[in-house]
Design an enzyme around this catalytic site. Sequence first.
Site, mmCIF file in Angstrom:
data_model
loop_
_atom_site.group_PDB
_atom_site.id
_atom_site.type_symbol
_atom_site.label_atom_id
_atom_site.label_comp_id
_atom_site.label_asym_id
_atom_site.label_seq_id
_atom_site.Cartn_x
_atom_site.Cartn_y
_atom_site.Cartn_z
ATOM 1 C CB THR A 182 -7.215 44.102 2.743
ATOM 2 O OG1 THR A 182 -7.768 43.162 3.683
ATOM 3 C CG2 THR A 182 -5.883 43.575 2.234
ATOM 4 C CB CYS A 183 -10.681 46.002 6.657
ATOM 5 S SG CYS A 183 -11.034 44.251 6.766
#
Length: 304
Positions: A271-272
């Site tokens: 997700t980063c």
Amino acid sequence: EFFQLIVRDVFSAKYGIFRASDNSRYHWFRPQAHPSADALEEIRLTGQLIGLAVYNAVILDIHLPPALYKKLLRVPVTRDDLREVDPELHHGLTQLLQLSAAELETLERTFEVEYDSLGELCTHELIPDGAKTLVTADNRELFIDQYVDFVFNASCERQFAEFKSGFDRICGASYVRFMRPQELELLVCGCSDLDFGALERSTIYDGGYTRSSAVIRHFWEVVAGFSDELKRKLLFFATSSDRVPIGGLSKLHFVIAKNGGDSDRLPTSHTCFNVLLLPEYATMDKLRERLLTAIHNSEGFGMI
């Protein structure tokens, strides 16, 4: 994900900091006659939390009315802003302007407001000796203005001051103070246009996938059939936010990377970096089933 989960908790009814109108999706400060020091500290921390999200470019799924962004930027609120906070009250005050003098006299309405303060029924006089002053055709404009002022200022003066103090601690000296309220709202909440066609056109592929790979074509066909709710769940799963960035989904740096051949493994994500790791599923049905299982269990530690 941390921001999304904690903000959702803060705005829930169990803390009593904010309340949502039954007829509106927006939250506003809950009136409190004597807010405790702990409650004020929680409100200040909420302001800091939203300021930190802005500072870190994290778009939040929160429903704050335009009036709050106006007040943060010292822009005066108006009667029309009440429509977003409490549509029923706004309608009632508008109807007041249409009553005849005789009908107003029959109402016997005075310049005071009753409100619930954490289970305690409290009364606030809108003007000095408001309990003894009847609303008439001559003073109803004043009554409406004072009622609006009560909602946006008097009922939450200390709460908003703490909220703004927390927000300004992070963003007060930044470019935010030069924004218009609409721009600040976009910065906090993003836009609402779920144009997945734009996302498909701008997506980058890695690990051996290309736009013409069978599994990629299956993926976009499956996603095209999703409801808006499922599309937001997919965004949350892949990026930790279900909000659309400023400028639309074409501005989202979204990557789909190959994660091995056909298998029963679920899709995963970084997700980063907005990376969706997708195994090369053999059929569209299998891809749909595995993808739905993943996005329905994407919060917290649900997959452990």
